[in-house]
Design an enzyme around this catalytic site. Structure first.
Site, PDB file in Angstrom:
ATOM      1  N   HIS A  60       6.995  87.705  41.533  1.00  0.00           N
ATOM      2  CA  HIS A  60       6.964  86.237  41.419  1.00  0.00           C
ATOM      3  C   HIS A  60       5.596  85.651  41.761  1.00  0.00           C
ATOM      4  O   HIS A  60       5.354  84.468  41.516  1.00  0.00           O
ATOM      5  CB  HIS A  60       8.032  85.592  42.305  1.00  0.00           C
ATOM      6  CG  HIS A  60       9.431  85.966  41.903  1.00  0.00           C
ATOM      7  ND1 HIS A  60       9.910  85.739  40.623  1.00  0.00           N
ATOM      8  CD2 HIS A  60      10.437  86.578  42.574  1.00  0.00           C
ATOM      9  CE1 HIS A  60      11.160  86.199  40.545  1.00  0.00           C
ATOM     10  NE2 HIS A  60      11.496  86.713  41.710  1.00  0.00           N
TER      11      HIS A  60
ATOM     12  N   ASP B  45      13.879  94.115  37.564  1.00  0.00           N
ATOM     13  CA  ASP B  45      14.469  93.304  38.632  1.00  0.00           C
ATOM     14  C   ASP B  45      15.419  92.284  37.987  1.00  0.00           C
ATOM     15  O   ASP B  45      15.264  91.935  36.810  1.00  0.00           O
ATOM     16  CB  ASP B  45      13.344  92.587  39.393  1.00  0.00           C
ATOM     17  CG  ASP B  45      13.822  91.827  40.615  1.00  0.00           C
ATOM     18  OD1 ASP B  45      13.791  92.397  41.714  1.00  0.00           O
ATOM     19  OD2 ASP B  45      14.237  90.650  40.465  1.00  0.00           O
TER      20      ASP B  45
ATOM     21  N   HIS C 141      15.561  89.169  38.502  1.00  0.00           N
ATOM     22  CA  HIS C 141      14.869  87.906  38.224  1.00  0.00           C
ATOM     23  C   HIS C 141      13.707  88.110  37.251  1.00  0.00           C
ATOM     24  O   HIS C 141      13.092  89.186  37.230  1.00  0.00           O
ATOM     25  CB  HIS C 141      14.313  87.305  39.518  1.00  0.00           C
ATOM     26  CG  HIS C 141      15.354  87.065  40.569  1.00  0.00           C
ATOM     27  ND1 HIS C 141      15.629  87.972  41.570  1.00  0.00           N
ATOM     28  CD2 HIS C 141      16.186  86.017  40.759  1.00  0.00           C
ATOM     29  CE1 HIS C 141      16.588  87.486  42.343  1.00  0.00           C
ATOM     30  NE2 HIS C 141      16.957  86.304  41.881  1.00  0.00           N
TER      31      HIS C 141
ATOM     32  N   ASP D 196      18.680  94.120  42.457  1.00  0.00           N
ATOM     33  CA  ASP D 196      19.500  92.906  42.577  1.00  0.00           C
ATOM     34  C   ASP D 196      20.350  92.695  41.312  1.00  0.00           C
ATOM     35  O   ASP D 196      21.094  91.718  41.206  1.00  0.00           O
ATOM     36  CB  ASP D 196      18.669  91.662  42.926  1.00  0.00           C
ATOM     37  CG  ASP D 196      17.265  91.661  42.362  1.00  0.00           C
ATOM     38  OD1 ASP D 196      16.943  92.525  41.514  1.00  0.00           O
ATOM     39  OD2 ASP D 196      16.478  90.777  42.764  1.00  0.00           O
TER      40      ASP D 196
HETATM   41  N1  Q9C Z   1      20.446  81.844  47.388  1.00  0.00           N
HETATM   42  C1  Q9C Z   1      12.920  88.923  44.216  1.00  0.00           C
HETATM   43  O1  Q9C Z   1      13.976  89.462  43.898  1.00  0.00           O
HETATM   44  N2  Q9C Z   1      15.951  82.354  45.495  1.00  0.00           N
HETATM   45  N3  Q9C Z   1      12.853  87.631  44.551  1.00  0.00           N
HETATM   46  C2  Q9C Z   1      17.020  82.898  46.286  1.00  0.00           C
HETATM   47  C3  Q9C Z   1      19.287  82.693  47.191  1.00  0.00           C
HETATM   48  C4  Q9C Z   1      14.768  83.174  45.473  1.00  0.00           C
HETATM   49  C5  Q9C Z   1      14.009  86.775  44.465  1.00  0.00           C
HETATM   50  C6  Q9C Z   1      18.198  81.990  46.390  1.00  0.00           C
HETATM   51  C7  Q9C Z   1      14.976  84.515  44.833  1.00  0.00           C
HETATM   52  C8  Q9C Z   1      13.731  85.356  44.858  1.00  0.00           C
HETATM   53  C9  Q9C Z   1      11.679  89.742  44.351  1.00  0.00           C
HETATM   54 ZN    ZN Z   2      14.780  89.800  42.095  1.00  0.00          ZN
END
Ligand code: Q9C
Ligand code: ZN
Length: 374
Positions: free
Chosen positions: A173, A209, A211, A298
């Site tokens: 990110h 990933d 995301h 994830d």
């Molecule tokens: N309720 C990576 O997997 N928002 N980053 C989380 C949780 C941020 C994920 C909200 C997610 C970032 C590297």
């Molecule tokens: Zn992620």
């Protein structure tokens, strides 16, 4: 398989993050990397290496030096300004509408880093409030970059067909001039840039990933030498919301070099493998001998922040299919937050990438039902 790990990640000691303005238990915690390390150690088929120092030049090759300097001093500024917080999170972000009607030239001049208040400075450099910064964050983030670059060395100089860097904090990110989403420096982008420069070849990145890797996409958006392919949750419903749609394909030299494959909520192993095959086709079309993998778990069915339904078995198959491209693999850890399954999922993926069979270990905390035992 060769693995790179350092305990320096423990300095990024996080227990709370902010979610929509409220402090909640952190997802991106030290236990994640320790679980993976333990599982790979117990497996016996992995050889651990300490990272070597690679300095700042490979970082500033893809990141603004101002970001590096801010992250270096942010914690001491928070303390010096006597703002009693357990971690740094931004006060105000420069929302694009703050500059509505102003010309691109004016915006370029007006959007500038505040010189004093650390909450404004964090807003200037940060994407969101989900990347808590603590006393040891900078040292740990530098360590994660060294892990990534040492993984590159094992592949380019050490003759490894595939090597795994247990990066923590993760990176995808983080954009050229921005941290966020639990990420500070973009480990995979720094690695891919280093590979491109060292080999003179084109480099492919596959990001698996959950995301979208907005940072990696941004960094290579106009570059013709690095193709970025990502399978992720549709940003209509999931973080990072503002990038990751299928119509984002790159510009200039990078036109056609960015491929986003967004998936629906509840995506299954079968759905996922269809996307993996499309991703592999796009990477197969690029000449070059190295592929960088942004590896996240994830996507797992039990992940607390993801909404896919993948099983451990599919990770073995994804690793196998990516390795079947016949390229050398620089595999770098990104997210994955269901702590009890991380070790098994990493073992499955990496064994698949090495062409070794995978036998699940129920003792790791899982019954065949998938129920969480610990
Ligand atoms: N309720 C990576 O997997 N928002 N980053 C989380 C949780 C941020 C994920 C909200 C997610 C970032 C590297
Ligand atoms: Zn992620």
């Amino acid at each position: 398989m060769q693995v790179v790990y350092t305990p320096i990640h423990l300095a990024h000691d996080i227990d709370t993050e902010t979610y929509m303005g409220v402090g909640v238990p952190a997802n991106e915690v030290a236990e994640r990397a320790e679980r993976i390390r333990d599982a790979l150690t117990a497996d016996g088929g992995f050889t651990f290496n300490e990272p070597t120092e690679h300095g700042e030049a490979p970082i500033t090759a893809v990141h603004d030096e101002g970001l590096v300097r801010f992250l270096e001093v942010a914690w001491s500024e928070l303390r010096a300004q006597q703002i009693p917080r357990p971690f740094l999170s931004a006060d105000t972000y420069p929302n694009r509408s703050m500059f509505e009607g102003m010309s691109e030239a004016a915006i370029g001049r007006l959007v500038r880093e505040p010189r004093q208040h650390v909450g404004g400075r964090a807003g200037f450099w940060g994407l969101d409030s989900a990347a808590p910064l603590v006393a040891g964050t900078y040292v740990a983030a530098r360590g994660a970059v060294d892990v990534a670059l040492t993984t590159v060395d094992l592949v380019l100089d050490g003759g490894a067909q595939a090597a795994y860097g247990l990066c923590r904090p993760p990176g995808h990110h983080a954009a050229r001039s921005m941290y966020g989403g639990y990420c500070f420096f973009n480990n995979a982008a720094i690695a891919a840039d280093a590979v491109a420069k060292a080999t003179g070849e084109r480099v492919g990145i596959i990001d698996v990933d959950f995301h979208h890797g907005n940072g990696t996409q941004q960094i290579f958006w106009r570059r013709g030498d690095v193709r970025y392919v990502s399978i992720h949750a549709d940003p209509e419903r999931q973080y990072p919301f503002f990038l990751g749609r299928a119509d984002e394909t790159g510009e200039g030299q990078g036109s056609g070099e960015n491929l986003n494959l967004p998936l629906r909520a509840g995506a299954t192993d079968e759905d996922y493998l269809v996307a993996v095959d499309r991703a592999c086709e796009a990477l197969d079309a690029v000449p070059g001998s190295v592929i960088v993998v942004s590896l996240g778990f994830d996507t797992y069915g039990l992940d607390p922040i993801g909404d896919f339904a993948l099983t451990t078995a599919v990770y073995h198959e994804v690793g196998r299919r990516v390795a079947a491209l016949g390229r050398r693999l620089v595999i770098l850890q990104e997210g994955g937050y269901h702590r009890p399954s991380l070790g098994e999922n990493a073992r499955a993926w990496l064994r698949g990438a090495e062409g070794r069979p995978f036998e699940p270990r129920p003792a790791a905390g899982f019954g065949p039902s998938g129920a969480v035992a610990g």
